[in-house]
Design an enzyme around this catalytic site. Structure first.
Site, PDB file in Angstrom:
ATOM      1  N   ASN A  39       5.451  -7.723 -11.454  1.00  0.00           N
ATOM      2  CA  ASN A  39       5.991  -6.977 -10.309  1.00  0.00           C
ATOM      3  C   ASN A  39       7.515  -6.944 -10.390  1.00  0.00           C
ATOM      4  O   ASN A  39       8.127  -7.824 -10.991  1.00  0.00           O
ATOM      5  CB  ASN A  39       5.575  -7.672  -9.001  1.00  0.00           C
ATOM      6  CG  ASN A  39       6.015  -6.901  -7.765  1.00  0.00           C
ATOM      7  OD1 ASN A  39       5.881  -5.681  -7.706  1.00  0.00           O
ATOM      8  ND2 ASN A  39       6.536  -7.599  -6.778  1.00  0.00           N
ATOM      9  N   THR A  40       8.094  -5.917  -9.819  1.00  0.00           N
ATOM     10  CA  THR A  40       9.549  -5.911  -9.657  1.00  0.00           C
ATOM     11  C   THR A  40       9.844  -5.807  -8.169  1.00  0.00           C
ATOM     12  O   THR A  40       9.051  -5.232  -7.404  1.00  0.00           O
ATOM     13  CB  THR A  40      10.236  -4.733 -10.393  1.00  0.00           C
ATOM     14  OG1 THR A  40       9.941  -3.513  -9.717  1.00  0.00           O
ATOM     15  CG2 THR A  40       9.792  -4.649 -11.844  1.00  0.00           C
ATOM     16  N   HIS A  41      10.980  -6.369  -7.774  1.00  0.00           N
ATOM     17  CA  HIS A  41      11.332  -6.376  -6.351  1.00  0.00           C
ATOM     18  C   HIS A  41      12.838  -6.156  -6.203  1.00  0.00           C
ATOM     19  O   HIS A  41      13.621  -6.744  -6.956  1.00  0.00           O
ATOM     20  CB  HIS A  41      10.920  -7.707  -5.714  1.00  0.00           C
ATOM     21  CG  HIS A  41      11.191  -7.743  -4.242  1.00  0.00           C
ATOM     22  ND1 HIS A  41      10.450  -6.997  -3.336  1.00  0.00           N
ATOM     23  CD2 HIS A  41      12.141  -8.382  -3.520  1.00  0.00           C
ATOM     24  CE1 HIS A  41      10.936  -7.195  -2.118  1.00  0.00           C
ATOM     25  NE2 HIS A  41      11.958  -8.036  -2.204  1.00  0.00           N
ATOM     26  N   ARG A  48     -10.517  -4.334   3.049  1.00  0.00           N
ATOM     27  CA  ARG A  48      -9.581  -4.658   1.967  1.00  0.00           C
ATOM     28  C   ARG A  48     -10.294  -5.254   0.752  1.00  0.00           C
ATOM     29  O   ARG A  48      -9.960  -4.951  -0.391  1.00  0.00           O
ATOM     30  CB  ARG A  48      -8.537  -5.639   2.508  1.00  0.00           C
ATOM     31  CG  ARG A  48      -7.524  -6.120   1.510  1.00  0.00           C
ATOM     32  CD  ARG A  48      -6.459  -6.944   2.182  1.00  0.00           C
ATOM     33  NE  ARG A  48      -5.586  -6.115   2.990  1.00  0.00           N
ATOM     34  CZ  ARG A  48      -4.527  -5.453   2.503  1.00  0.00           C
ATOM     35  NH1 ARG A  48      -4.208  -5.540   1.245  1.00  0.00           N
ATOM     36  NH2 ARG A  48      -3.791  -4.704   3.289  1.00  0.00           N
TER      37      ARG A  48
HETATM   38  C1  GAR Z   1      11.428  -0.404  -6.313  1.00  0.00           C
HETATM   39  O1  GAR Z   1      12.755  -0.720  -5.974  1.00  0.00           O
HETATM   40  C2  GAR Z   1      10.556  -1.646  -6.262  1.00  0.00           C
HETATM   41  O2  GAR Z   1      11.214  -2.811  -6.600  1.00  0.00           O
HETATM   42  C3  GAR Z   1      10.155  -1.684  -4.816  1.00  0.00           C
HETATM   43  O3  GAR Z   1       9.864  -0.364  -4.532  1.00  0.00           O
HETATM   44  C4  GAR Z   1      10.754   0.488  -5.278  1.00  0.00           C
HETATM   45  C5  GAR Z   1       9.926   1.572  -5.896  1.00  0.00           C
HETATM   46  O4  GAR Z   1      10.719   2.641  -6.284  1.00  0.00           O
HETATM   47  N1  GAR Z   1       9.073  -2.586  -4.618  1.00  0.00           N
HETATM   48  C6  GAR Z   1       9.003  -3.423  -3.572  1.00  0.00           C
HETATM   49  O5  GAR Z   1       9.770  -3.388  -2.638  1.00  0.00           O
HETATM   50  C7  GAR Z   1       7.860  -4.418  -3.631  1.00  0.00           C
HETATM   51  N2  GAR Z   1       7.987  -5.372  -2.603  1.00  0.00           N
HETATM   52  P1  GAR Z   1      10.129   3.835  -7.159  1.00  0.00           P
HETATM   53  O6  GAR Z   1       8.783   4.247  -6.547  1.00  0.00           O
HETATM   54  O7  GAR Z   1      11.149   4.909  -7.062  1.00  0.00           O
HETATM   55  O8  GAR Z   1       9.962   3.303  -8.558  1.00  0.00           O
END
Ligand code: GAR
Length: 192
Positions: free
Chosen positions: A106-108, A64
């Site tokens: 980041n978005t969650h 990693r």
């Molecule tokens: C999104 O909802 C994002 O918030 C999440 O993955 C999805 C990606 O969707 N991320 C997480 O869960 C991070 N912990 P996408 O590839 O269709 O944009």
């Protein structure tokens, strides 16, 4: 504002950013879109939009730490003002965070600090919450931790599946993401 976007999956949120840039409603320069594995929809979407793309394939590295160094070097080579994790599902180490201190967003798909991790929507549904949502935040070396910038609530409906709920959350997630990027593009990236 130069941004590098990191993806692991389908990249539907990235598509919202690509569309806003193409429409002229978001003034950011997408320097590159990168992934931690080959064959992601996100990288395909970026290539289709004419963006530079790269893959720093996790499996190509001995450990990693080595992968982290390679990813940090590749991202740094684009000299971004901001790095956006848009569904990037790997934890980066403290060296990566230090290299992009205050610039890693980041978005969650949950109201952090509730339901962090890779299954935020599934976990919220399984718990039985009536309201969940999404979070835009500065990322640190933890799992979906770091200072919160914006959140939006989404009601859980009777009969929701992980997919139906995630789709409604993503509508809000994209709105918050575009709003946040537009504010940074206009006023500069603030100190977290
Ligand atoms: C999104 O909802 C994002 O918030 C999440 O993955 C999805 C990606 O969707 N991320 C997480 O869960 C991070 N912990 P996408 O590839 O269709 O944009």
């Amino acid at each position: 504002m130069r941004i590098v976007v990191l993806v692991s999956g389908t990249g539907s949120n990235l598509q919202a950013v690509l569309d806003a840039v193409a429409a002229g409603s978001l003034d950011v320069d997408i320097a590159a879109v990168g992934a931690d594995r080959h064959g992601t929809g996100g990288v395909q979407r970026a290539a289709d939009a004419g963006c530079e793309t790269f893959v720093v394939n996790f499996r190509d590295y001995a450990d990693r730490a080595e992968w982290n160094r390679a990813l940090a070097a590749r991202v740094a080579s684009y000299q971004p003002d901001l790095v956006l994790s848009s569904g990037f599902m790997r934890i980066v180490d403290a060296d990566f965070i230090d290299a992009f201190a205050g610039r890693y967003l980041n978005t969650h798909p949950a109201l952090l600090p509730s339901f962090p991790g890779a299954h935020g929507v599934r976990d919220a549904l399984a718990y039985g919450v009536k309201v969940t949502g999404c979070t835009v935040h500065w990322a640190d070396a933890g799992v979906d931790t770091g200072p919160i910038i914006a959140q939006a609530a989404v009601e859980v409906r009777d009969g929701d599946t992980e997919e139906s709920l995630h789709e409604r959350i993503k509508v809000q997630e994209r709105r918050l993401l575009l709003q946040t990027l537009a504010a940074f593009a206009a006023d500069g990236v603030p100190s977290p």
